[in-house]
Enzyme design. Structure first.
Site, short mmCIF file in Angstrom:
data_model
loop_
_atom_site.label_atom_id
_atom_site.label_comp_id
_atom_site.label_asym_id
_atom_site.label_seq_id
_atom_site.Cartn_x
_atom_site.Cartn_y
_atom_site.Cartn_z
N SER A 1 0.81 -1.21 0.00
CA SER A 1 0.00 0.00 0.00
C SER A 1 0.85 1.28 0.00
O SER A 1 1.63 1.51 -0.92
CB SER A 1 -0.94 -0.06 1.20
OG SER A 1 -1.79 1.02 1.24
N ASP B 1 -1.61 1.40 -3.71
CA ASP B 1 -2.40 0.31 -4.31
C ASP B 1 -3.82 0.78 -4.63
O ASP B 1 -4.70 -0.03 -4.90
CB ASP B 1 -2.42 -0.93 -3.41
CG ASP B 1 -3.02 -0.66 -2.03
OD1 ASP B 1 -3.09 0.52 -1.63
OD2 ASP B 1 -3.42 -1.62 -1.36
N GLU C 1 -12.03 5.95 6.88
CA GLU C 1 -10.96 6.37 7.77
C GLU C 1 -10.53 7.76 7.30
O GLU C 1 -10.66 8.09 6.12
CB GLU C 1 -9.77 5.41 7.67
CG GLU C 1 -10.12 4.02 8.14
CD GLU C 1 -8.91 3.08 8.17
OE1 GLU C 1 -8.70 2.47 9.21
OE2 GLU C 1 -8.20 2.97 7.16
N ALA C 2 -10.01 8.57 8.24
CA ALA C 2 -9.59 9.93 7.88
C ALA C 2 -8.58 9.89 6.73
O ALA C 2 -8.53 10.79 5.89
CB ALA C 2 -8.97 10.61 9.10
P1 NG1 Z 1 -1.76 1.38 11.16
O1 NG1 Z 1 -0.35 1.31 10.69
O2 NG1 Z 1 -2.26 0.20 11.93
O3 NG1 Z 1 -2.04 2.71 11.82
C1 NG1 Z 1 -2.58 2.22 8.76
C2 NG1 Z 1 -3.69 3.22 8.84
C3 NG1 Z 1 -5.01 2.48 8.92
C4 NG1 Z 1 -5.18 1.51 7.74
C5 NG1 Z 1 -3.94 0.64 7.60
C6 NG1 Z 1 -3.97 -0.23 6.38
C7 NG1 Z 1 -3.59 5.41 9.95
C8 NG1 Z 1 -3.45 6.14 11.21
N1 NG1 Z 1 -3.56 4.07 10.03
O4 NG1 Z 1 -2.68 1.36 9.87
O5 NG1 Z 1 -6.05 3.39 8.96
O6 NG1 Z 1 -5.47 2.21 6.56
O7 NG1 Z 1 -2.74 1.43 7.59
O8 NG1 Z 1 -3.43 0.33 5.25
O9 NG1 Z 1 -3.77 6.03 8.89
ZN ZN Z 2 -3.70 1.16 0.29
#
Ligand code: NG1
Ligand code: ZN
Length: 557
Positions: free
Chosen positions: A67, A284, A385-386
């Site tokens: 990603s 991605d 998600e934000a």
């Molecule tokens: P983690 O690394 O667990 O914070 C991040 C994003 C999640 C989600 C995942 C998967 C933030 C704060 N966290 O997770 O919302 O999108 O990656 O890609 O943006």
């Molecule tokens: Zn992604």
């Protein structure tokens, strides 16, 4: 497990030894690590995906991507038959399987799990795993490892779909299992047709409003750029200028994660783009954020996932009201439930705004697997998600009612306003990816709604004003030492740190702060909100120091 299966597995596993000292866990989004460490993990996830396919007698997906992480990382995750994330009750098995040292231990684990889950491994099973990967250089050799893992389970085929976006692979898995056409072209067809339909039902009065037809999209130098080039050729009424299509380094100074967290202009954009709607995808293409460039500065005005969610929620609520009246009552016995799902990272101002609209807002821990699950409890569940990952889920019963209502209205040809609302909602259900967050369908829906409302991006951004916020990450010795509760808003371990965070937060009027271990990086994330940017920054820095004191490398234990 029969002898033939046993010997195939023993042989293939011995070709993929675990690198010494590596211990991975199936986090927020599957396994992620430096690509050089992942071959044996991907092989094992191939086995797992094949087992899941045999158990469910359905098509399963395996996506190789990290990603928004740096280009040298990679990762692997499984798409369940519904097109959603791997069922959470399989995650512990994913962990033990990936960390099993020698081939015999691995074999025993598979045998035990297959017995427990009633997965037939006697040679007569069938299955299929669709295999996709993003554009990372390591993707090709990791895909080979995945194929070896998948085909180590007798009767299971690996269908290599090549380079594609994460949402495309999830969409294909879902479509295949619904018996629908599921090629990449079918995907583009569905998106462009439903977009066209939404554009057709734009209220006449708003058609000539001066909404710029052009959007500039940052493809993060990943798979999204090249795929968007294909999609855009099928769209009229919208001009998409795709930048960062893959010539530069993936996610470096570009992409949705960079734009959302750093809030500065991504590479490939400049002063000539002032005044245009701009959007960023991640590596991605499952995340989307919008932004505009400020005059004479390297700063941007960010329009994030919370605001995309708010725009969608407003539009859906409006259409639903046209159809059912304010109370959402579809008929005497059935009420359409519209719900919104956020995480603690949602800006407090967005939650306030959504509640003011009269919407039900609920919170889950970070990670789309939680948000998606919660959203599926509603007739229309909207989650974001934000950071720009989200989608809209429609229940089968609601879609069925909508189809029926549309047919009824067609036959009476009485109420065209209501029929248009029904057709719009049906088009949204086809445009928006029901399997997982998808930057392409998100982009097209935002564009269609802005046209529908006759709104500029500025007008959209004015829905509410974000509270100043800051996000930081802190490297610690062991991030698993942090245990949280209440949708990650409270730390229960290590003891004492939450009290210290509370004392710090209390110093800031309207301050809010939480910390949690990342599921995708080896860090603790700190999030703060306060009445000014300076206050949010200062609170974040103080709490980062606390994290370091409690969990940092210099902590004496
Ligand atoms: P983690 O690394 O667990 O914070 C991040 C994003 C999640 C989600 C995942 C998967 C933030 C704060 N966290 O997770 O919302 O999108 O990656 O890609 O943006
Ligand atoms: Zn992604």
């Amino acid at each position: 497990m029969n002898e033939q299966q046993r010997s195939i597995l023993l042989h293939s596993t011995s070709c993929f030894p675990l690198p010494p000292g590596v211990k991975l866990s199936y986090g927020t989004a599957g396994f992620r690590a430096d690509a050089s460490l992942l071959e044996s993990t991907v092989f094992r996830v191939g086995i797992l995906a094949a087992l899941r396919s045999v158990q469910t007698r359905s098509v399963v997906g395996l996506m190789i991507t990290a990603s928004h992480n740096q280009a040298s990382d990679n990762g692997v995750k499984v798409a369940d038959p519904s097109g959603g994330m791997l069922s959470q009750h399989w995650e512990p098995f994913a962990d033990t399987l990936s960390n099993a040292g020698d081939p015999n231990t691995l074999l025993q684990l598979i045998d035990d799990f297959a017995k427990k889950e009633k997965i037939p491994l006697e040679g007569a099973s069938e299955g299929e795993v669709l295999l996709g990967r993003d554009t990372r250089p390591s993707g090709e050799f990791l895909a080979e490892a995945a194929k070896q893992g998948i085909t180590s389970i007798m009767g299971v085929n690996a269908t290599d779909m090549g380079v594609m976006t994460t949402p495309q692979l999830h969409w294909m898995v879902r479509s295949r299992n619904k018996g629908m056409e599921a090629s990449e072209n079918n995907y583009y067809d569905q998106l462009s047709t439903s977009f066209r339909c939404l554009m057709e039902y734009i209220p006449k009065g708003n058609r000539n409003f001066n909404v710029n037809d052009k959007v500039i999209v940052d493809g993060a130098d990943g798979v999204g750029g090249e795929k968007l080039e294909i999609l855009k050729k099928l769209l009229s009424d919208l001009s998409i200028d795709v930048r960062n299509r893959g010539d530069g380094v993936l996610n470096e100074g570009v992409g949705a994660d960079f734009v959302q967290k750093e809030k500065i202009i991504p590479r490939g954009f400049g002063p000539a783009d002032v005044g245009f709607r701009c959007a960023s995808l991640d590596g991605d293409a499952d995340r989307l954020v919008y932004f505009s460039i400020e005059l004479n500065s390297n700063k941007i005005v960010l329009v994030d996932g919370d605001k995309i969610l708010s725009l969608f929620a407003l539009f859906i609520k409006e259409q639903l009201n046209i159809l059912t009246g304010e109370d959402g009552k579809v008929n005497e016995s059935y009420q359409a439930r519209l719900g919104v799902v956020q995480t603690a990272y949602a800006n407090g101002a967005s939650t306030y705004y959504l509640k003011q609209l009269g919407l039900e807002v609920v919170f889950t821990p970070t990670g789309v697997k939680y948000l998606h699950e919660k959203a599926s409890e509603y007739d229309i569940g909207i989650y974001f998600e934000a950071n720009g990952h989200g989608t809209i889920l429609f229940s089968e019963s609601f879609l069925c009612w909508l189809e029926g209502r549309n047919n009824e209205l067609t036959s009476t040809s009485k109420c065209s306003e209501q029929q248009e609302a029904a057709l719009r909602l049906l088009a949204v259900s086809k445009l928006i990816n029901q399997a997982v967050g998808d930057s392409f369908s998100g982009l097209l829906l935002v564009e269609a709604i802005l046209k529908h409302m006759g709104w500029s991006m500025f007008k959209w951004n004015e829905l509410y004003h974000d509270l100043p916020s800051r996000q930081l990450k802190v490297k610690v010795v062991d991030r698993t030492a942090v245990i949280t509760a209440n949708a990650e808003t409270v730390v229960v371990r290590p003891i004492g740190i939450q009290e210290a965070i509370n004392a710090e937060t209390a110093k800031y009027p309207h301050g809010r702060c939480f910390i949690r271990p990342s599921g995708t990086e080896d860090v603790i994330r700190v999030y703060t909100e306060a009445i000014s940017q300076e206050a949010a920054d200062s609170l974040a820095n103080s709490v980062a120091t606390l994290v370091d004191q409690f969990l940092g490398f210099n902590t004496t234990k």
